[in-house]
Motif scaffolding. Structure first.
Motif, PDB file in Angstrom:
ATOM      1  N   GLU A  36       0.852  -1.182   0.000  1.00 37.74           N
ATOM      2  CA  GLU A  36       0.000   0.000   0.000  1.00 37.74           C
ATOM      3  C   GLU A  36       0.892   1.238   0.000  1.00 37.74           C
ATOM      4  O   GLU A  36       1.714   1.433   0.892  1.00 37.74           O
ATOM      5  CB  GLU A  36      -0.918   0.013   1.222  1.00 37.74           C
ATOM      6  N   VAL A  37       0.739   2.064  -1.029  1.00 35.98           N
ATOM      7  CA  VAL A  37       1.599   3.228  -1.208  1.00 35.98           C
ATOM      8  C   VAL A  37       0.895   4.464  -0.668  1.00 35.98           C
ATOM      9  O   VAL A  37      -0.165   4.868  -1.165  1.00 35.98           O
ATOM     10  CB  VAL A  37       1.971   3.423  -2.687  1.00 35.98           C
ATOM     11  N   THR A  38       1.483   5.054   0.370  1.00 37.40           N
ATOM     12  CA  THR A  38       1.009   6.302   0.955  1.00 37.40           C
ATOM     13  C   THR A  38       2.229   7.183   1.198  1.00 37.40           C
ATOM     14  O   THR A  38       3.358   6.821   0.849  1.00 37.40           O
ATOM     15  CB  THR A  38       0.280   6.047   2.291  1.00 37.40           C
ATOM     16  N   LYS A  39       2.018   8.330   1.805  1.00 43.20           N
ATOM     17  CA  LYS A  39       3.143   9.188   2.148  1.00 43.20           C
ATOM     18  C   LYS A  39       4.124   8.453   3.069  1.00 43.20           C
ATOM     19  O   LYS A  39       5.335   8.651   2.989  1.00 43.20           O
ATOM     20  CB  LYS A  39       2.647  10.460   2.834  1.00 43.20           C
ATOM     21  N   GLU A  40       3.599   7.588   3.931  1.00 42.59           N
ATOM     22  CA  GLU A  40       4.449   6.859   4.879  1.00 42.59           C
ATOM     23  C   GLU A  40       5.298   5.791   4.202  1.00 42.59           C
ATOM     24  O   GLU A  40       6.407   5.494   4.647  1.00 42.59           O
ATOM     25  CB  GLU A  40       3.595   6.216   5.967  1.00 42.59           C
ATOM     26  N   THR A  41       4.785   5.186   3.156  1.00 40.96           N
ATOM     27  CA  THR A  41       5.481   4.053   2.529  1.00 40.96           C
ATOM     28  C   THR A  41       6.157   4.416   1.209  1.00 40.96           C
ATOM     29  O   THR A  41       6.718   3.542   0.545  1.00 40.96           O
ATOM     30  CB  THR A  41       4.491   2.898   2.277  1.00 40.96           C
ATOM     31  N   ARG A  42       6.109   5.675   0.834  1.00 40.75           N
ATOM     32  CA  ARG A  42       6.625   6.079  -0.473  1.00 40.75           C
ATOM     33  C   ARG A  42       8.111   5.739  -0.632  1.00 40.75           C
ATOM     34  O   ARG A  42       8.540   5.266  -1.670  1.00 40.75           O
ATOM     35  CB  ARG A  42       6.390   7.579  -0.670  1.00 40.75           C
ATOM     36  N   GLY A  43       8.905   5.986   0.403  1.00 43.23           N
ATOM     37  CA  GLY A  43      10.337   5.699   0.310  1.00 43.23           C
ATOM     38  C   GLY A  43      10.613   4.233   0.049  1.00 43.23           C
ATOM     39  O   GLY A  43      11.466   3.886  -0.770  1.00 43.23           O
TER      40      GLY A  43
ATOM     41  N   PHE B  42       1.566  -2.473  -6.494  1.00 40.26           N
ATOM     42  CA  PHE B  42       1.354  -1.298  -5.651  1.00 40.26           C
ATOM     43  C   PHE B  42      -0.124  -0.938  -5.629  1.00 40.26           C
ATOM     44  O   PHE B  42      -0.786  -0.929  -6.673  1.00 40.26           O
ATOM     45  CB  PHE B  42       2.130  -0.091  -6.179  1.00 40.26           C
ATOM     46  N   LEU B  43      -0.630  -0.647  -4.424  1.00 35.94           N
ATOM     47  CA  LEU B  43      -1.975  -0.099  -4.261  1.00 35.94           C
ATOM     48  C   LEU B  43      -1.839   1.351  -3.840  1.00 35.94           C
ATOM     49  O   LEU B  43      -1.299   1.642  -2.764  1.00 35.94           O
ATOM     50  CB  LEU B  43      -2.774  -0.876  -3.214  1.00 35.94           C
ATOM     51  N   PHE B  44      -2.320   2.266  -4.664  1.00 33.50           N
ATOM     52  CA  PHE B  44      -2.274   3.688  -4.347  1.00 33.50           C
ATOM     53  C   PHE B  44      -3.543   4.056  -3.593  1.00 33.50           C
ATOM     54  O   PHE B  44      -4.651   3.951  -4.129  1.00 33.50           O
ATOM     55  CB  PHE B  44      -2.125   4.518  -5.621  1.00 33.50           C
ATOM     56  N   SER B  45      -3.362   4.480  -2.358  1.00 30.86           N
ATOM     57  CA  SER B  45      -4.500   4.733  -1.480  1.00 30.86           C
ATOM     58  C   SER B  45      -4.757   6.223  -1.353  1.00 30.86           C
ATOM     59  O   SER B  45      -3.834   7.014  -1.148  1.00 30.86           O
ATOM     60  CB  SER B  45      -4.247   4.136  -0.090  1.00 30.86           C
ATOM     61  N   CYS B  46      -6.008   6.607  -1.505  1.00 35.39           N
ATOM     62  CA  CYS B  46      -6.423   7.998  -1.337  1.00 35.39           C
ATOM     63  C   CYS B  46      -7.048   8.134   0.044  1.00 35.39           C
ATOM     64  O   CYS B  46      -8.056   7.501   0.349  1.00 35.39           O
ATOM     65  CB  CYS B  46      -7.429   8.387  -2.416  1.00 35.39           C
ATOM     66  N   ASP B  47      -6.428   8.946   0.905  1.00 29.26           N
ATOM     67  CA  ASP B  47      -6.911   9.066   2.272  1.00 29.26           C
ATOM     68  C   ASP B  47      -7.965  10.152   2.440  1.00 29.26           C
ATOM     69  O   ASP B  47      -8.898  10.024   3.219  1.00 29.26           O
ATOM     70  CB  ASP B  47      -5.742   9.367   3.219  1.00 29.26           C
ATOM     71  N   GLU B  48      -7.826  11.261   1.714  1.00 28.43           N
ATOM     72  CA  GLU B  48      -8.718  12.399   1.898  1.00 28.43           C
ATOM     73  C   GLU B  48      -9.317  12.824   0.570  1.00 28.43           C
ATOM     74  O   GLU B  48      -8.617  12.940  -0.430  1.00 28.43           O
ATOM     75  CB  GLU B  48      -7.952  13.590   2.510  1.00 28.43           C
TER      76      GLU B  48
END
Length: 333
Positions: free
Chosen positions: A200-207, A222-228
């Protein structure tokens, strides 16, 4: 059978429970597929054709319906999968929540699932059915550290073809230094080439995702997750809100999906936005819904809503999107 090992907080006993036989599953809900209509864009008025143009040539992998739990019968899920091969069921795994909270199926439910699959195989009434394990908490951390025992058990004994890792704070994982797990995580991905590993790709896992792209494995996704949601459209109706969907990773060999902020009301429009973002007819994409499948109300506490499930299936079915070559099924192994 896979050898047991330390899996999250439950240790070897948790893995062993996954292997144990249990009682047979509950009765089927008797669901019937929706009427099959496939409206084509060229059949509509000329001014409507442009509205769906982003979906022309959009290659759709599957619809992942996540958060299945003890409120729905494994037999019902198998019945739906028999009718609609593009459906995948997402099962959440987190040691401290398993079988105790909505969205987290119990180990007894998993045994019922295995028995239902075995029963269908023996009677010759088995159709491909796809499950993905969504790991959070210590289960996720153990895999990141290089422990493949739970993933192997889920694949060998239950037929889970995909495993999603969500190493974020929201899923009970300290995401401060994820890149230190790069080598150990890659060792698990390489050891189980028959399983697709989804980060799951978020700001936390981008690196970590960037590091994995340096030498991507063929079973990496990769799963691109939209939080907001993006509220720039205005209004209070959640179905009118747009959602910022990041472009896919540049490596064309990495399978990609999109999730977060998807509901029955916005699924069709969000598919168009995702198709426009990907803009590549050669690249298959899946979508994942979880929160958008739940219902709240009198007598309902975060309930997995089969009515919403059917509505989402109908949307995908009616679009008639092209799909890639059929993935291997549990029965084929």
């Amino acid at each position: 059978m896979a050898s047991g090992g330390s899996v999250g907080g439950g240790g070897a006993s948790e893995v062993q429970q996954l292997r144990s036989p249990g009682a047979s599953g509950p009765r089927c809900h008797g669901l019937q597929p929706q009427p099959r209509h496939r409206p084509r864009t060229c059949d509509g008025p000329p001014d409507k054709v442009a509205d769906v143009e982003p979906l022309h040539g959009f290659k759709f992998s599957f619809l992942c319906l996540s958060g299945v739990d003890d409120s729905v019968s494994p037999r019902t899920l198998c019945d739906i999968s028999q009718e609609f091969s593009f459906v995948e069921w997402g099962v959440n795994f987190r040691a401290e929540k398993q079988g105790k909270e909505p969205r987290y199926a119990s180990l007894a439910w998993l045994r019922q699932l295995r028995e239902e699959i075995d029963r269908r195989q023996q009677t010759g009434k088995f159709a491909p059915i796809h499950f993905a394990a969504h790991l959070g908490g210590e289960y996720c951390v153990d895999v990141m550290k290089g422990d493949a025992s739970l993933v192997r058990t889920l694949w060998e004994d239950y037929g889970f073809l995909r495993v999603q890792l969500s190493p974020t704070r929201a899923h009970g994982v300290n995401s401060a230094q994820l890149r230190k797990y790069l080598a150990s995580l890659k060792s698990v991905i390489i050891a189980l080439p028959q399983v697709e590993f989804v980060l799951e790709v978020t700001k936390e896992t981008r690196g970590l995702s960037f590091a994995l792209m340096d030498e991507p494995q063929p079973n990496l996704a990769f799963l691109f997750s939209c939080d907001e949601p993006n509220k720039s459209i205005g209004g209070n109706d959640s179905s009118l809100l747009s959602h910022g969907r990041p472009p896919p990773c540049p490596h064309p060999g990495i399978h990609i999906g999109y999730g977060g902020c998807l509901t029955v009301d916005n699924l069709h429009d969000e598919l168009r936005r995702i198709a426009a973002t990907v803009d590549d007819p050669r690249r298959p994409v899946w979508v994942d819904l979880e929160a958008g499948l739940r219902s709240q109300g009198p007598g309902k506490h975060d309930e997995f809503d089969l009515g919403k499930v059917w509505a989402c299936i109908r949307i995908i079915f009616d679009l008639g999107l092209p799909r890639p070559r059929q993935r291997p099924s549990y029965a084929a192994r």
